[in-house]
Design a protein around this motif. Structure first.
Motif, PDB file in Angstrom:
ATOM      1  N   GLU A  57       0.651  -1.309  -0.421  1.00 54.80           N
ATOM      2  CA  GLU A  57       0.004   0.204  -0.290  1.00 54.80           C
ATOM      3  C   GLU A  57       0.910   1.383   0.452  1.00 54.80           C
ATOM      4  OE1 GLU A  57      -3.753   2.076   1.998  1.00 54.80           O
ATOM      5  OE2 GLU A  57      -2.856  -0.111   3.013  1.00 54.80           O
ATOM      6  N   ILE A  58       1.934   1.245   0.886  1.00 48.19           N
ATOM      7  CA  ILE A  58       3.263   2.027   1.001  1.00 48.19           C
ATOM      8  C   ILE A  58       3.678   2.278  -0.196  1.00 48.19           C
ATOM      9  CG2 ILE A  58       5.466   2.931   1.348  1.00 48.19           C
ATOM     10  CD1 ILE A  58       4.691   1.790   4.077  1.00 48.19           C
ATOM     11  N   ILE A  59       3.441   1.843  -1.527  1.00 50.18           N
ATOM     12  CA  ILE A  59       4.046   1.586  -2.943  1.00 50.18           C
ATOM     13  C   ILE A  59       3.036   1.995  -3.783  1.00 50.18           C
ATOM     14  CG2 ILE A  59       5.274   0.306  -4.704  1.00 50.18           C
ATOM     15  CD1 ILE A  59       6.720  -1.824  -2.631  1.00 50.18           C
ATOM     16  N   ALA A  60       2.128   1.525  -3.439  1.00 51.39           N
ATOM     17  CA  ALA A  60       0.850   2.059  -4.579  1.00 51.39           C
ATOM     18  C   ALA A  60       1.351   3.889  -4.386  1.00 51.39           C
ATOM     19  CB  ALA A  60      -0.324   1.522  -4.492  1.00 51.39           C
ATOM     20  N   LEU A  61       0.251   4.251  -2.996  1.00 54.52           N
ATOM     21  CA  LEU A  61       0.172   5.362  -2.626  1.00 54.52           C
ATOM     22  C   LEU A  61       1.300   6.360  -2.680  1.00 54.52           C
ATOM     23  CD1 LEU A  61      -0.728   4.825   1.726  1.00 54.52           C
ATOM     24  CD2 LEU A  61      -1.987   5.553  -0.955  1.00 54.52           C
ATOM     25  N   HIS A  94       1.037   6.807   8.489  1.00 52.41           N
ATOM     26  CA  HIS A  94       0.601   6.229   9.521  1.00 52.41           C
ATOM     27  C   HIS A  94       0.663   4.991   9.344  1.00 52.41           C
ATOM     28  CE1 HIS A  94      -2.387   3.640  11.793  1.00 52.41           C
ATOM     29  NE2 HIS A  94      -2.543   3.750  11.151  1.00 52.41           N
ATOM     30  N   LEU A  95       0.785   3.739   8.192  1.00 52.07           N
ATOM     31  CA  LEU A  95       1.579   2.603   7.104  1.00 52.07           C
ATOM     32  C   LEU A  95       3.031   2.857   7.950  1.00 52.07           C
ATOM     33  CD1 LEU A  95      -0.536   2.957   4.313  1.00 52.07           C
ATOM     34  CD2 LEU A  95      -0.461   1.293   5.876  1.00 52.07           C
ATOM     35  N   ILE A  96       4.038   3.513   7.790  1.00 54.98           N
ATOM     36  CA  ILE A  96       5.196   3.806   7.399  1.00 54.98           C
ATOM     37  C   ILE A  96       5.612   3.803   8.803  1.00 54.98           C
ATOM     38  CG2 ILE A  96       7.270   4.903   7.342  1.00 54.98           C
ATOM     39  CD1 ILE A  96       6.432   5.924   5.333  1.00 54.98           C
ATOM     40  N   LYS A  97       4.611   4.184  10.015  1.00 57.91           N
ATOM     41  CA  LYS A  97       4.529   3.616  11.515  1.00 57.91           C
ATOM     42  C   LYS A  97       4.589   2.536  11.950  1.00 57.91           C
ATOM     43  CE  LYS A  97       3.898   8.766  12.613  1.00 57.91           C
ATOM     44  NZ  LYS A  97       3.164   9.326  13.416  1.00 57.91           N
ATOM     45  N   GLN A  98       3.247   1.800  11.159  1.00 59.05           N
ATOM     46  CA  GLN A  98       3.043   0.269  11.706  1.00 59.05           C
ATOM     47  C   GLN A  98       4.119  -0.254  11.241  1.00 59.05           C
ATOM     48  OE1 GLN A  98      -0.868  -0.076  10.247  1.00 59.05           O
ATOM     49  NE2 GLN A  98      -1.298  -0.010  11.880  1.00 59.05           N
ATOM     50  N   ILE A  99       5.090  -0.267  10.278  1.00 56.00           N
ATOM     51  CA  ILE A  99       5.772  -1.031   9.214  1.00 56.00           C
ATOM     52  C   ILE A  99       7.110  -0.907  10.459  1.00 56.00           C
ATOM     53  CG2 ILE A  99       7.511  -0.947   7.726  1.00 56.00           C
ATOM     54  CD1 ILE A  99       4.640  -0.911   5.744  1.00 56.00           C
ATOM     55  N   CYS A 100       7.000   0.119  10.365  1.00 54.89           N
ATOM     56  CA  CYS A 100       8.631   0.090  11.630  1.00 54.89           C
ATOM     57  C   CYS A 100       8.305  -0.387  12.706  1.00 54.89           C
ATOM     58  CB  CYS A 100       8.899   1.825  11.325  1.00 54.89           C
ATOM     59  SG  CYS A 100       9.641   3.154  10.178  1.00 54.89           S
ATOM     60  N   ALA A 101       7.317  -0.635  13.370  1.00 50.57           N
ATOM     61  CA  ALA A 101       7.027  -1.101  14.756  1.00 50.57           C
ATOM     62  C   ALA A 101       7.198  -3.139  15.161  1.00 50.57           C
ATOM     63  CB  ALA A 101       5.617  -0.432  15.583  1.00 50.57           C
ATOM     64  N   ALA A 102       6.758  -3.020  12.922  1.00 46.37           N
ATOM     65  CA  ALA A 102       6.577  -4.400  13.649  1.00 46.37           C
ATOM     66  C   ALA A 102       8.044  -5.744  12.742  1.00 46.37           C
ATOM     67  CB  ALA A 102       5.658  -4.370  11.795  1.00 46.37           C
ATOM     68  N   LYS A 103       8.127  -6.128  13.599  1.00 49.65           N
ATOM     69  CA  LYS A 103       9.224  -7.468  12.532  1.00 49.65           C
ATOM     70  C   LYS A 103       8.438  -7.956  11.917  1.00 49.65           C
ATOM     71  CE  LYS A 103      11.985 -11.007  15.281  1.00 49.65           C
ATOM     72  NZ  LYS A 103      12.205 -11.044  14.677  1.00 49.65           N
ATOM     73  N   LYS A 113       9.568  -4.809   3.066  1.00 48.68           N
ATOM     74  CA  LYS A 113      10.416  -3.416   4.079  1.00 48.68           C
ATOM     75  C   LYS A 113      10.972  -3.124   2.885  1.00 48.68           C
ATOM     76  CE  LYS A 113       9.357  -4.882   9.455  1.00 48.68           C
ATOM     77  NZ  LYS A 113      10.294  -4.089   9.939  1.00 48.68           N
ATOM     78  N   ALA A 114      11.718  -3.611   2.692  1.00 47.80           N
ATOM     79  CA  ALA A 114      13.153  -2.948   1.798  1.00 47.80           C
ATOM     80  C   ALA A 114      11.907  -2.557   0.610  1.00 47.80           C
ATOM     81  CB  ALA A 114      14.151  -3.556   1.715  1.00 47.80           C
ATOM     82  N   ARG A 115      11.106  -2.961  -0.219  1.00 44.19           N
ATOM     83  CA  ARG A 115      10.639  -2.419  -1.566  1.00 44.19           C
ATOM     84  C   ARG A 115       9.717  -1.238  -0.562  1.00 44.19           C
ATOM     85  NH1 ARG A 115       9.818  -8.453  -3.348  1.00 44.19           N
ATOM     86  NH2 ARG A 115      11.685  -8.778  -4.552  1.00 44.19           N
ATOM     87  N   ALA A 116       9.446  -0.882  -0.018  1.00 45.74           N
ATOM     88  CA  ALA A 116       8.801   1.061   0.591  1.00 45.74           C
ATOM     89  C   ALA A 116       9.701   1.134   1.111  1.00 45.74           C
ATOM     90  CB  ALA A 116       7.947  -0.438   1.663  1.00 45.74           C
ATOM     91  N   LEU A 117      10.674   1.329   1.402  1.00 42.32           N
ATOM     92  CA  LEU A 117      11.878   2.236   1.919  1.00 42.32           C
ATOM     93  C   LEU A 117      12.003   1.932   0.331  1.00 42.32           C
ATOM     94  CD1 LEU A 117      12.841   3.181   3.560  1.00 42.32           C
ATOM     95  CD2 LEU A 117      14.979   1.706   3.611  1.00 42.32           C
ATOM     96  N   TRP A 120       9.482   4.508  -1.047  1.00 36.86           N
ATOM     97  CA  TRP A 120       8.954   5.829  -0.328  1.00 36.86           C
ATOM     98  C   TRP A 120      10.697   6.752  -0.571  1.00 36.86           C
ATOM     99  CZ3 TRP A 120      10.607   7.403   5.039  1.00 36.86           C
ATOM    100  CH2 TRP A 120      10.015   8.390   5.562  1.00 36.86           C
ATOM    101  N   ALA A 121      12.187   5.749  -0.314  1.00 41.07           N
ATOM    102  CA  ALA A 121      13.108   7.657  -0.765  1.00 41.07           C
ATOM    103  C   ALA A 121      14.053   6.570  -0.946  1.00 41.07           C
ATOM    104  CB  ALA A 121      13.659   7.495   0.864  1.00 41.07           C
ATOM    105  N   PRO A 122      13.757   6.803  -2.584  1.00 42.70           N
ATOM    106  CA  PRO A 122      14.213   6.265  -3.524  1.00 42.70           C
ATOM    107  C   PRO A 122      15.737   6.531  -3.505  1.00 42.70           C
ATOM    108  CG  PRO A 122      13.242   8.113  -4.857  1.00 42.70           C
ATOM    109  CD  PRO A 122      13.342   7.486  -3.084  1.00 42.70           C
ATOM    110  N   ASP A 123      16.837   8.202  -2.712  1.00 40.40           N
ATOM    111  CA  ASP A 123      18.092   7.987  -3.097  1.00 40.40           C
ATOM    112  C   ASP A 123      18.824   6.795  -2.050  1.00 40.40           C
ATOM    113  OD1 ASP A 123      16.537   9.269  -1.109  1.00 40.40           O
ATOM    114  OD2 ASP A 123      18.264   9.975   0.118  1.00 40.40           O
ATOM    115  N   LEU A 124      18.148   6.332  -1.037  1.00 44.11           N
ATOM    116  CA  LEU A 124      18.563   5.226  -0.327  1.00 44.11           C
ATOM    117  C   LEU A 124      19.017   4.443  -0.361  1.00 44.11           C
ATOM    118  CD1 LEU A 124      16.488   6.013   2.970  1.00 44.11           C
ATOM    119  CD2 LEU A 124      18.852   6.750   2.263  1.00 44.11           C
TER     120      LEU A 124
END
Length: 155
Positions: A57-61, A94-103, A113-117, A120-124
């Motif tokens: 969902e993060i990627i789609a957004l 909201h989703l990013i906070k949930q994902i950061c808290a999830a193992k 997680k890596a694909r969402a990051l 969201w932040a392609p320069d990384l």
């Protein structure tokens, strides 16, 4: 707000979906356990399925906010674009906070997680050639690891 915009910010649990037999069978515990690493519990696999969905969902957004919405506004309409992106950015945060808290319990969860990051932040994850040489080796190492995860060639 367009209907497809409302859909993009509606949490998946509140959406009406059309269930197919094949889709339902794919969600059965046996299919989930077969796809998991040895030793993963059903609860861990279900957790990662939810994590992977949130990452998707993060990627789609991200795609929608920076591709579809930006196409509707000219360069001198920054305030209007910001206002149009605001509800999507709020959902994404909201989703990013949930994902950061999830193992992540499985490699698929970690890759998600890596694909969402990366979305969201392609320069990384950009290659050093794309950004010029990175000054610090730890930044280069993080980018290298993320590129490996995003590529998905690991087993």
């Amino acid at each position: 707000m367009y209907e497809n915009e409302r859909y993009a910010i509606t949490p998946p649990a509140a959406r009406q979906t059309n269930a197919t037999r094949r889709g339902l069978l794919a969600l059965t515990p046996l299919a989930a356990m077969a796809a998991a690493k040895p030793g993963a519990t059903l609860g861990q696999v279900q957790h990662d399925r939810e994590l992977i969905a949130a990452c998707g969902e993060i990627i789609a957004l991200e795609h929608y906010m920076w591709k579809a919405l930006t196409a509707r506004y000219s360069e001198n309409q920054d305030d209007e674009l910001d206002a149009a992106q605001a509800p999507f950015a709020a959902r994404q945060n909201h989703l990013i906070k949930q994902i950061c808290a999830a193992k992540a319990y499985t490699m698929d969860g970690c890759r998600a997680k890596a694909r969402a990051l990366a979305a969201w932040a392609p320069d990384l994850v950009a290659d050093d050639a794309d950004l010029g040489k990175r000054e610090f080796l730890n930044d280069r190492m993080v980018a290298s690891i993320l590129r490996d995860l995003v590529a998905g060639d690991l087993s």
